[in-house]
Design a protein around this motif. Structure first.
Motif: not given
Length: 217
Positions: A38-43, A140-145, A202-204
Motif C-alpha cells: 500500500i503506497v501513497g504520499p505522506p498523510g 505500506e510506505g511511500n516508496y514501494l513503487l 510529489e515524488l510519490v
C-alpha cells in the motif's frame, strides 16, 4: 508479476475502505503467502488503511510498515540528512528489500523493526512474520513503487500494490496536525508539511501510474 485485486493485471479502482478489505481477502485466500503493498504520499492514510485491513483479516494477516527502516537519527545527523528525514535516502532501503525477500522465501520467522513516531526512532526486531500462520503480509510506505534502486526491487516482491489517493487539502491538514501532535510549533509544522514532506509527496505521486489499483479515501 504484480496483479490487481481480482488477480488480473492492469490498474483498477477500489472505492473506499470496505472494498479494499474485500479485495485483500481475495489475495489472502490465494494459495501460498501473499504480499500486498500500500503506497501513497505522506498523510494520505495508507497506515490507517493497512491497519484496518490487518484488523479485519485477523491472525492470518500481518503488518510490515516501511517506516521501520528509517535510518537512526544519529546516522542521519552523521550523513547530514536529518533536515529531510523521510526522503528516499533516509531509509535502509536495501534492508527493507532483503526483509521482503526473506518473508517471500517463507522458510522461517522473520523479525523486522517498527518505527515509533513519538520518539522518531525504530525498535529492532519488534515485528514478527511467521509463515506458519500468515496468509497475507501488508506492507505500506511511500516508496514501494519508486523506480530507482534499491527501491525498484520492492515491486518484484509484491503480489499487488495499491495507491492511496485523498483530497490534497485534507492530506496537508493531516500532516500539519501530525507534526503539531508531536510537539512541533505551528510554524515548524507548516514548514515541514509544505517543505520536505511536500517534496517527498510529489515524488510519490509520480509513481501512481505503476500501481495495480487506486484506493480512494
Amino acid at each position: 508479476m504484480a496483479t490487481g485485486p481480482d488477480g488480473t493485471s492492469g490498474a483498477t479502482d477500489i472505492v473506499g475502505v470496505d472494498a479494499a478489505v474485500a479485495a485483500a481477502r481475495v489475495l489472502a485466500d490465494r494459495p501460498g503467502l501473499g504480499m500486498l503493498g500500500i503506497v501513497g504520499p505522506p498523510g494520505a492514510g495508507k497506515s490507517t488503511l493497512a491497519e484496518r485491513i490487518v484488523a479485519e483479516l485477523g491472525d492470518t494477516a500481518c503488518l510490515l510498515p516501511m517506516d521501520g527502516f528509517h535510518l537512526a537519527n544519529a546516522t542521519l545527523d552523521r550523513l547530514g540528512r536529518a533536515d529531510r528525514k523521510g526522503a528516499p535516502d533516509t531509509f535502509d532501503a536495501a534492508g527493507y528489500v532483503a526483509t521482503l525477500r526473506r518473508i517471500r522465501a517463507g522458510s522461517e520467522i522473520v523479525y523486522a523493526p517498527r518505527f515509533h513516531r513519538e520518539i522518531e526512532e525504530s525498535y529492532a526486531a519488534e515485528l514478527a512474520v511467521d509463515p506458519a500462520t500468515a496468509r497475507l503480509v501488508v506492507t505500506e510506505g511511500n516508496y514501494l513503487l519508486l523506480g530507482e534502486p534499491p527501491w525498484s526491487a520492492v515491486r518484484g516482491q509484491l503480489d499487488a500494490c495499491w495507491y492511496v489517493a485523498v483530497d490534497e487539502a485534507l492530506r496537508l491538514r493531516r500532516l500539519v496536525n501530525r507534526h503539531l501532535g508531536y510537539g512541533r510549533s505551528p510554524a515548524v509544522a507548516h514548514a515541514w508539511a509544505h517543505g520536505s514532506d511536500q517534496r517527498n509527496a510529489e515524488l510519490v505521486m509520480r509513481t501512481r501510474a505503476a500501481a495495480d489499483a487506486t484506493v480512494q479515501l
